[in-house]
Design an enzyme around this catalytic site. Sequence first.
Site, PDB file in Angstrom:
ATOM      1  NE  ARG A  37      53.238  55.904  63.257  1.00  0.00           N
ATOM      2  CZ  ARG A  37      52.440  55.269  62.398  1.00  0.00           C
ATOM      3  NH1 ARG A  37      52.438  55.623  61.127  1.00  0.00           N
ATOM      4  NH2 ARG A  37      51.638  54.306  62.808  1.00  0.00           N
ATOM      5  CG  ASP A  55      58.955  52.651  71.151  1.00  0.00           C
ATOM      6  OD1 ASP A  55      58.088  51.753  71.141  1.00  0.00           O
ATOM      7  OD2 ASP A  55      60.055  52.547  70.575  1.00  0.00           O
ATOM      8  CG  ASN A  81      44.121  49.887  68.473  1.00  0.00           C
ATOM      9  OD1 ASN A  81      43.353  49.145  67.865  1.00  0.00           O
ATOM     10  ND2 ASN A  81      45.105  50.536  67.853  1.00  0.00           N
ATOM     11  CE1 TYR A 152      49.310  39.949  67.272  1.00  0.00           C
ATOM     12  CE2 TYR A 152      48.010  38.042  66.593  1.00  0.00           C
ATOM     13  CZ  TYR A 152      48.105  39.398  66.864  1.00  0.00           C
ATOM     14  OH  TYR A 152      47.000  40.203  66.720  1.00  0.00           O
ATOM     15  CE  LYS A 156      47.560  40.786  71.002  1.00  0.00           C
ATOM     16  NZ  LYS A 156      47.068  42.200  71.046  1.00  0.00           N
ATOM     17  CB  VAL A 183      40.025  43.979  59.496  1.00  0.00           C
ATOM     18  CG1 VAL A 183      38.723  43.371  60.001  1.00  0.00           C
ATOM     19  CG2 VAL A 183      40.795  44.598  60.655  1.00  0.00           C
ATOM     20  CB  THR A 185      44.673  47.370  59.529  1.00  0.00           C
ATOM     21  OG1 THR A 185      45.202  46.189  60.147  1.00  0.00           O
ATOM     22  CG2 THR A 185      43.232  47.580  59.982  1.00  0.00           C
TER      23      THR A 185
END
Length: 253
Positions: A37, A55, A81, A152, A156, A183, A185
């Site tokens: 990656r 990782d 991010n 999730y 957050k 968005v 992605t």
Amino acid sequence: MSTVLITGSADGLGLMAAELLLGEGHEVVLHARSEGRAEQALAAVPGAAGVVVGDLASVAEVVGVAEQANAIGRFDAVIHNAGVYLVPERVETVDGLSVVFAVNVVAPYLLTALVRRPASLVYLSSGMHLGGSPDLGDPQWKRRPWRASQAYSDSKLFDVALAFAVARRWADVRSNAVDPGWVATRMGGPGAPDDLAQGPVTQVRLAVDDLGSGGYYYHQRMSDTHPAVSDIEVQEGLLAVCREITGVEMATT
């Protein structure tokens, strides 16, 4: 010119933020979870100054990322991010953690504690944090039936609480959280309705401009938060959980 480290920048909003920063003349160091990656990230952002590899689901590898970052030097800003979204079932990491909590919460905590203190820290959260629970009784979902959306949302919420805790503790650092919007992605999916062009803008501005500390932003405007994120007991409880998991304590001042 600022030097900025962006986690999870091999694609999506992290890569877009890197491109935006480079376009403004800043220096960017990318992050990827594997060597493969990393090669993809450097190919996608050829102007990047480098890439750190590890990782974020592994505590040991997060420590390695911090060591790589510190070997490069002091950053002006770190954008946290990287994240995982709706995991259909509970996935356990090598450390016995829920992968959602490990990547979304433990990794930014540990990097914050270990990476040489920058001028600005930016934590990616979500509007879904408003539906999160601050209950730290079972953050790894070992006793509860797995609920992907709730796990999730909780993570957050904890990201905003972490940002606010750092802002409260570290007067010399600007620490803020961002909702980039839903968005389109790879994470958000092709049907996401929000403005993709706006997705990376706020975190870039918070990284390189002095907009104060202790804020939660959506599309460059202060936004409402879950009230629990400003609760010092919640913040300190979260830090205590992360300290117990990692064995690393975040400085109080």
